[in-house]
Scaffold this motif. Structure first.
Motif, mmCIF file in Angstrom:
data_model
loop_
_atom_site.group_PDB
_atom_site.id
_atom_site.type_symbol
_atom_site.label_atom_id
_atom_site.label_comp_id
_atom_site.label_asym_id
_atom_site.label_seq_id
_atom_site.Cartn_x
_atom_site.Cartn_y
_atom_site.Cartn_z
ATOM 1 N N HIS A 54 0.854 -1.188 0.000
ATOM 2 C CA HIS A 54 0.000 0.000 0.000
ATOM 3 C C HIS A 54 0.891 1.239 0.000
ATOM 4 O O HIS A 54 1.741 1.399 0.880
ATOM 5 N N PRO A 55 0.738 2.125 -0.982
ATOM 6 C CA PRO A 55 1.665 3.252 -1.123
ATOM 7 C C PRO A 55 1.552 4.302 -0.021
ATOM 8 O O PRO A 55 2.534 4.948 0.314
ATOM 9 N N ARG A 56 0.380 4.484 0.573
ATOM 10 C CA ARG A 56 0.230 5.561 1.560
ATOM 11 C C ARG A 56 1.183 5.377 2.737
ATOM 12 O O ARG A 56 1.882 6.299 3.125
ATOM 13 N N ALA A 57 1.216 4.179 3.307
ATOM 14 C CA ALA A 57 2.083 3.946 4.470
ATOM 15 C C ALA A 57 3.557 4.146 4.104
ATOM 16 O O ALA A 57 4.308 4.782 4.844
ATOM 17 N N ALA A 58 3.959 3.614 2.967
ATOM 18 C CA ALA A 58 5.363 3.728 2.552
ATOM 19 C C ALA A 58 5.758 5.184 2.312
ATOM 20 O O ALA A 58 6.822 5.630 2.749
ATOM 21 N N LEU A 59 4.896 5.920 1.645
ATOM 22 C CA LEU A 59 5.247 7.304 1.316
ATOM 23 C C LEU A 59 5.099 8.243 2.505
ATOM 24 O O LEU A 59 5.819 9.248 2.601
ATOM 25 N N GLU A 60 4.199 7.935 3.430
ATOM 26 C CA GLU A 60 4.119 8.710 4.671
ATOM 27 C C GLU A 60 5.410 8.540 5.466
ATOM 28 O O GLU A 60 5.942 9.497 6.019
ATOM 29 N N ARG A 61 5.920 7.292 5.528
ATOM 30 C CA ARG A 61 7.185 7.041 6.217
ATOM 31 C C ARG A 61 8.319 7.812 5.539
ATOM 32 O O ARG A 61 9.130 8.461 6.184
ATOM 33 N N TRP A 62 8.352 7.786 4.196
ATOM 34 C CA TRP A 62 9.374 8.501 3.417
ATOM 35 C C TRP A 62 9.302 10.001 3.730
ATOM 36 O O TRP A 62 10.327 10.648 3.975
ATOM 37 N N ALA A 63 8.084 10.560 3.736
ATOM 38 C CA ALA A 63 7.909 11.994 3.997
ATOM 39 C C ALA A 63 8.330 12.353 5.420
ATOM 40 O O ALA A 63 8.982 13.387 5.638
ATOM 41 N N MET A 64 7.990 11.501 6.396
ATOM 42 C CA MET A 64 8.378 11.773 7.784
ATOM 43 C C MET A 64 9.889 11.767 7.940
ATOM 44 O O MET A 64 10.452 12.604 8.665
ATOM 45 N N GLU A 65 10.570 10.854 7.256
ATOM 46 C CA GLU A 65 12.035 10.834 7.310
ATOM 47 C C GLU A 65 12.608 12.132 6.772
ATOM 48 O O GLU A 65 13.546 12.693 7.342
ATOM 49 N N ARG A 66 12.058 12.627 5.666
ATOM 50 C CA ARG A 66 12.544 13.883 5.085
ATOM 51 C C ARG A 66 12.244 15.069 5.998
ATOM 52 O O ARG A 66 13.023 16.007 6.095
ATOM 53 N N GLU A 67 11.080 15.041 6.673
ATOM 54 C CA GLU A 67 10.744 16.119 7.603
ATOM 55 C C GLU A 67 11.729 16.141 8.774
ATOM 56 O O GLU A 67 12.154 17.211 9.212
ATOM 57 N N HIS A 68 12.093 14.961 9.274
ATOM 58 C CA HIS A 68 13.090 14.886 10.347
ATOM 59 C C HIS A 68 14.440 15.404 9.859
ATOM 60 O O HIS A 68 15.123 16.152 10.581
ATOM 61 N N GLN A 69 14.821 15.029 8.645
ATOM 62 C CA GLN A 69 16.083 15.512 8.093
ATOM 63 C C GLN A 69 16.063 17.031 7.940
ATOM 64 O O GLN A 69 17.055 17.712 8.244
ATOM 65 N N ALA A 70 14.935 17.569 7.475
ATOM 66 C CA ALA A 70 14.818 19.019 7.305
ATOM 67 C C ALA A 70 14.894 19.728 8.657
ATOM 68 O O ALA A 70 15.551 20.768 8.784
ATOM 69 N N ALA A 71 14.259 19.165 9.684
ATOM 70 C CA ALA A 71 14.304 19.765 11.017
ATOM 71 C C ALA A 71 15.737 19.770 11.544
ATOM 72 O O ALA A 71 16.198 20.772 12.114
ATOM 73 N N HIS A 72 16.454 18.672 11.344
ATOM 74 C CA HIS A 72 17.847 18.608 11.794
ATOM 75 C C HIS A 72 18.708 19.608 11.019
ATOM 76 O O HIS A 72 19.605 20.243 11.590
ATOM 77 N N ALA A 73 18.438 19.764 9.734
ATOM 78 C CA ALA A 73 19.195 20.724 8.926
ATOM 79 C C ALA A 73 18.949 22.147 9.418
ATOM 80 O O ALA A 73 19.887 22.961 9.495
ATOM 81 N N ARG A 74 17.693 22.466 9.777
ATOM 82 C CA ARG A 74 17.395 23.807 10.292
ATOM 83 C C ARG A 74 18.089 24.054 11.626
ATOM 84 O O ARG A 74 18.607 25.146 11.881
ATOM 85 N N GLU A 75 18.091 23.029 12.489
ATOM 86 C CA GLU A 75 18.779 23.166 13.781
ATOM 87 C C GLU A 75 20.280 23.365 13.570
ATOM 88 O O GLU A 75 20.897 24.210 14.226
ATOM 89 N N ALA A 76 20.850 22.598 12.648
ATOM 90 C CA ALA A 76 22.274 22.742 12.343
ATOM 91 C C ALA A 76 22.561 24.125 11.769
ATOM 92 O O ALA A 76 23.568 24.750 12.116
ATOM 93 N N ALA A 77 21.673 24.613 10.906
ATOM 94 C CA ALA A 77 21.866 25.933 10.312
ATOM 95 C C ALA A 77 21.884 27.014 11.382
ATOM 96 O O ALA A 77 22.722 27.920 11.351
ATOM 97 N N ALA A 78 20.981 26.910 12.349
ATOM 98 C CA ALA A 78 20.939 27.907 13.421
ATOM 99 C C ALA A 78 22.217 27.863 14.252
ATOM 100 O O ALA A 78 22.818 28.903 14.546
ATOM 101 N N ALA A 79 22.630 26.658 14.637
ATOM 102 C CA ALA A 79 23.837 26.527 15.462
ATOM 103 C C ALA A 79 25.081 26.980 14.702
ATOM 104 O O ALA A 79 25.927 27.701 15.245
ATOM 105 N N LEU A 80 25.191 26.565 13.436
ATOM 106 C CA LEU A 80 26.367 26.932 12.648
ATOM 107 C C LEU A 80 26.389 28.418 12.321
ATOM 108 O O LEU A 80 27.455 29.024 12.230
ATOM 109 N N THR A 81 25.218 29.012 12.162
ATOM 110 C CA THR A 81 25.140 30.450 11.908
ATOM 111 C C THR A 81 25.670 31.219 13.109
ATOM 112 O O THR A 81 26.406 32.204 12.954
#
Length: 143
Positions: A54-81
Motif C-alpha cells: 500500500h503506497p500511503r504507508a510507505a510514502l508517509e514514512r518517506w515523507a516523515m524521514e525527510r521532515e526529520h532531516q529538514a528539522a535537523h538541517a534547520r537546527e544545524a543551520a541555526a547553530a552553525l550560523t
C-alpha cells in the motif's frame, strides 16, 4: 510519473512500478529494477514474486524521514550560523564576499535557489567591467 521521479526513482523503475499497479506482472528481466522501489517500501519481494504494497504507508514514512532531516538541517543551520557570526563578527544575514569567483558562485546559487524573491544584492563597483541588463543566470531562474 513525475511524483515517482521526485522520490528518486528512475524512469524505468517508475514505469515498472506503474505497470505493476496497472495489473501487468513483473518480468524476470526487470528484477534489478525493483531494488529502489523495494527500498521505498512500495513493493516487496516474496515467494509469489514482486507484490505492490500500500503506497500511503510507505510514502508517509518517506515523507516523515525527510521532515526529520529538514528539522535537523534547520537546527544545524541555526547553530552553525551562531558559530559563523561569532567567528566573523559579521551582522546576521549579511555575508561579505571577497573576490569575483566567490561573488559569482554565491550570486548564481542565490538566483537558481530562490523560491520567491531575492531582496537585495550589492555587487558594488569593485573593479572590472560592468554588465548592462540582467545576467543570464537571473533570466534562467526567472523562467
Amino acid at each position: 510519473m513525475d511524483d515517482l521521479l521526485a522520490l528518486g526513482l528512475s524512469q524505468e523503475e517508475a514505469g515498472a512500478y506503474l505497470d505493476l499497479l496497472r495489473g501487468r506482472a513483473a518480468r524476470p528481466a526487470q528484477e534489478a529494477v525493483w531494488d529502489a522501489v523495494v527500498d521505498l517500501g512500495l513493493v516487496r519481494r516474496g515467494p509469489e514474486g514482486i507484490v505492490a504494497a500500500h503506497p500511503r504507508a510507505a510514502l508517509e514514512r518517506w515523507a516523515m524521514e525527510r521532515e526529520h532531516q529538514a528539522a535537523h538541517a534547520r537546527e544545524a543551520a541555526a547553530a552553525l550560523t551562531m558559530l559563523h557570526d561569532a567567528a566573523t563578527r559579521e551582522l546576521p544575514f549579511v555575508e561579505v564576499l571577497r573576490g569575483r569567483a566567490a561573488s559569482g558562485a554565491v550570486y548564481s546559487a542565490m538566483q537558481t535557489g530562490a523560491q520567491q524573491l531575492v531582496r537585495a544584492w550589492d555587487r558594488g563597483s569593485y573593479g572590472g567591467a560592468t554588465q548592462s541588463g540582467a545576467p543570464s543566470v537571473t533570466m534562467t531562474a526567472l523562467r
